[in-house]
Scaffold this motif. Structure first.
Motif, PDB file in Angstrom:
ATOM      1  N   SER A 118     -11.194   2.323   3.317  1.00 52.87           N
ATOM      2  CA  SER A 118     -10.484   1.088   3.660  1.00 52.87           C
ATOM      3  C   SER A 118      -9.533   0.657   2.540  1.00 52.87           C
ATOM      4  CB  SER A 118     -11.498  -0.027   3.944  1.00 52.87           C
ATOM      5  OG  SER A 118     -12.117  -0.384   2.725  1.00 52.87           O
ATOM      6  N   LEU A 119      -9.453   1.463   1.469  1.00 46.38           N
ATOM      7  CA  LEU A 119      -8.597   1.074   0.342  1.00 46.38           C
ATOM      8  C   LEU A 119      -7.130   1.306   0.670  1.00 46.38           C
ATOM      9  CD1 LEU A 119     -10.526   2.502  -2.731  1.00 46.38           C
ATOM     10  CD2 LEU A 119     -10.274   0.129  -2.088  1.00 46.38           C
ATOM     11  N   HIS A 120      -6.321   0.517   0.043  1.00 44.85           N
ATOM     12  CA  HIS A 120      -4.886   0.633   0.149  1.00 44.85           C
ATOM     13  C   HIS A 120      -4.448   1.853  -0.649  1.00 44.85           C
ATOM     14  CE1 HIS A 120      -1.067  -1.986   0.201  1.00 44.85           C
ATOM     15  NE2 HIS A 120      -1.246  -1.354   1.317  1.00 44.85           N
ATOM     16  N   LEU A 121      -3.313   2.483  -0.284  1.00 44.35           N
ATOM     17  CA  LEU A 121      -2.915   3.733  -0.948  1.00 44.35           C
ATOM     18  C   LEU A 121      -2.762   3.594  -2.471  1.00 44.35           C
ATOM     19  CD1 LEU A 121      -2.136   6.723  -0.710  1.00 44.35           C
ATOM     20  CD2 LEU A 121       0.213   5.998  -0.335  1.00 44.35           C
ATOM     21  N   PRO A 122      -2.031   2.601  -2.983  1.00 40.25           N
ATOM     22  CA  PRO A 122      -1.919   2.508  -4.452  1.00 40.25           C
ATOM     23  C   PRO A 122      -3.267   2.315  -5.126  1.00 40.25           C
ATOM     24  CG  PRO A 122      -0.416   0.971  -3.393  1.00 40.25           C
ATOM     25  CD  PRO A 122      -1.259   1.547  -2.320  1.00 40.25           C
ATOM     26  N   GLU A 123      -4.116   1.560  -4.446  1.00 35.88           N
ATOM     27  CA  GLU A 123      -5.441   1.291  -5.008  1.00 35.88           C
ATOM     28  C   GLU A 123      -6.285   2.564  -5.036  1.00 35.88           C
ATOM     29  OE1 GLU A 123      -7.167  -1.960  -2.966  1.00 35.88           O
ATOM     30  OE2 GLU A 123      -8.926  -2.002  -4.258  1.00 35.88           O
ATOM     31  N   LEU A 149      -5.138   5.628  -5.144  1.00 40.04           N
ATOM     32  CA  LEU A 149      -4.580   6.525  -6.170  1.00 40.04           C
ATOM     33  C   LEU A 149      -5.031   6.083  -7.567  1.00 40.04           C
ATOM     34  CD1 LEU A 149      -0.982   6.881  -4.710  1.00 40.04           C
ATOM     35  CD2 LEU A 149      -2.643   8.719  -4.906  1.00 40.04           C
ATOM     36  N   SER A 150      -4.999   4.776  -7.798  1.00 40.37           N
ATOM     37  CA  SER A 150      -5.421   4.264  -9.112  1.00 40.37           C
ATOM     38  C   SER A 150      -6.893   4.555  -9.358  1.00 40.37           C
ATOM     39  CB  SER A 150      -5.228   2.760  -9.200  1.00 40.37           C
ATOM     40  OG  SER A 150      -3.930   2.440  -8.895  1.00 40.37           O
ATOM     41  N   LEU A 151      -7.690   4.386  -8.306  1.00 44.56           N
ATOM     42  CA  LEU A 151      -9.127   4.645  -8.434  1.00 44.56           C
ATOM     43  C   LEU A 151      -9.369   6.115  -8.774  1.00 44.56           C
ATOM     44  CD1 LEU A 151     -11.998   3.566  -8.158  1.00 44.56           C
ATOM     45  CD2 LEU A 151     -11.904   4.109  -5.745  1.00 44.56           C
ATOM     46  N   MET A 152      -8.618   7.002  -8.095  1.00 45.10           N
ATOM     47  CA  MET A 152      -8.756   8.435  -8.387  1.00 45.10           C
ATOM     48  C   MET A 152      -8.325   8.738  -9.824  1.00 45.10           C
ATOM     49  SD  MET A 152      -7.438   9.922  -4.775  1.00 45.10           S
ATOM     50  CE  MET A 152      -7.090  11.566  -5.311  1.00 45.10           C
ATOM     51  N   GLY A 153      -7.248   8.105 -10.253  1.00 43.62           N
ATOM     52  CA  GLY A 153      -6.783   8.279 -11.633  1.00 43.62           C
ATOM     53  C   GLY A 153      -7.837   7.848 -12.634  1.00 43.62           C
ATOM     54  N   THR A 154      -8.484   6.735 -12.323  1.00 38.89           N
ATOM     55  CA  THR A 154      -9.533   6.219 -13.218  1.00 38.89           C
ATOM     56  C   THR A 154     -10.705   7.193 -13.280  1.00 38.89           C
ATOM     57  OG1 THR A 154      -8.879   4.031 -12.484  1.00 38.89           O
ATOM     58  CG2 THR A 154     -10.933   4.171 -13.679  1.00 38.89           C
TER      59      THR A 154
END
Lengths: 165, 119
Positions: B5-10, B12-17
């Motif tokens: 349910s996450l937004h795309l930028p969110e 991507l940021s989560l994956m980056g983290t």
């Protein structure tokens, strides 16, 4: 003699931390100092650039690979945020143009944006906070990763740092 | 948290983290491995130094003039220390002792020649 060598190694490590890891964080630091906050776009862009610049100064290929992946993901996140922002502005301009001309000079109270609308546009405070949180965590991780590597290089292996003489 | 349910930028940021977290684990593992290897190498070097010192002392002693019990004790101690060394280190010690033994023989021969010249 050994103690002074160790002290020199620790000095080199601290110099490296300040110059390589802390200095690049000056722009978001200034933004925070001057405006009291850092926008989610800025911090996402900083996370992306920080990861790649720190990654290329690494001597370990694994860390470089991780840094490239982190940078690509945050670049994509930044691009996605910027696109949504642009779409949001374009939609706002379209709505404004569609208004009757006689109402141009009148102040029309806008409907308060719902949280769902804001979320889809990437503008809600909660969403911005989450984006900031992920970016800050990633920046801290990259900082710790490189600090660990530099500790290994300058303190354990006694590698010189910027021997310009 | 529902990831889907996450937004795309969110997202991507989560994956980056998460990837940066993996990088942190990787570097911690590297530091641990390196420091452990250094510690083992230092201990081995110290042990090697002690062993070679002991061997040097034992070799320089006139063993035949020692008390037999003492000599036996010392030899046992040397043997026990040598058993603790790995093959490569043992070869180095042997090579070193062999060289010393050769030098000793040369010196002995020289002394014999000089004595015969005096007489």
């Amino acid at each position: 003699m050994a103690a002074s060598e160790k002290t020199r190694a620790i000095h080199r490590f601290v110099q490296c931390i300040l110059l390589i890891l802390v200095l690049p964080l000056l722009p978001p630091g200034l933004e925070w100092f001057l405006t009291g906050t850092v926008t989610s776009e800025s911090i996402t862009l900083v996370a992306s650039m920080y990861a790649i610049t720190i990654g290329v100064s690494s001597k370990y290929k694994t860390l470089l690979a991780f840094a490239i992946i982190v940078s690509i993901l945050f670049t994509a996140a930044y691009g996605s945020l910027a696109k949504e922002r642009a779409d949001h502005l374009a939609a706002a301009q379209t709505i404004k143009r569609a208004q009757p001309s006689q109402q141009d000079n009148q102040v029309v109270p806008a409907d308060p944006p719902t949280n769902e609308t804001n979320r889809s546009l990437g503008t809600s405070e909660d969403f911005g906070n989450r984006m900031r949180r992920y970016s800050i965590i990633a920046i801290v991780m990259v900082f710790l990763v490189h600090a660990g590597e530099r500790f290994l290089r300058h303190v354990v292996e006694r590698e010189p740092f910027w021997d310009l003489v | 948290m529902n990831v889907f349910s996450l937004h795309l930028p969110e997202l991507l940021s989560l994956m980056g983290t998460l990837v940066s977290g993996l990088a942190l684990l990787s570097v911690l593992l590297k530091i641990w491995t390196k420091m452990r290897a250094n510690r083992i190498a230092r201990a081995r070097l110290q042990e090697f130094k002690q062993n070679t010192d002991l061997l040097r002392i034992a070799k320089s002693l006139r063993m035949e003039h020692l008390d037999p019990v003492e000599r036996e004790k010392l030899l046992r101690q040397i043997e026990r220390l040598l058993q603790g060394l790995d093959k490569k280190t043992l070869e180095e010690v042997n090579e070193s002792l062999y060289q010393r033994s050769l030098q000793g023989r040369v010196r002995y021969a020289e002394s014999l020649v000089s004595k015969s010249a005096v007489h």
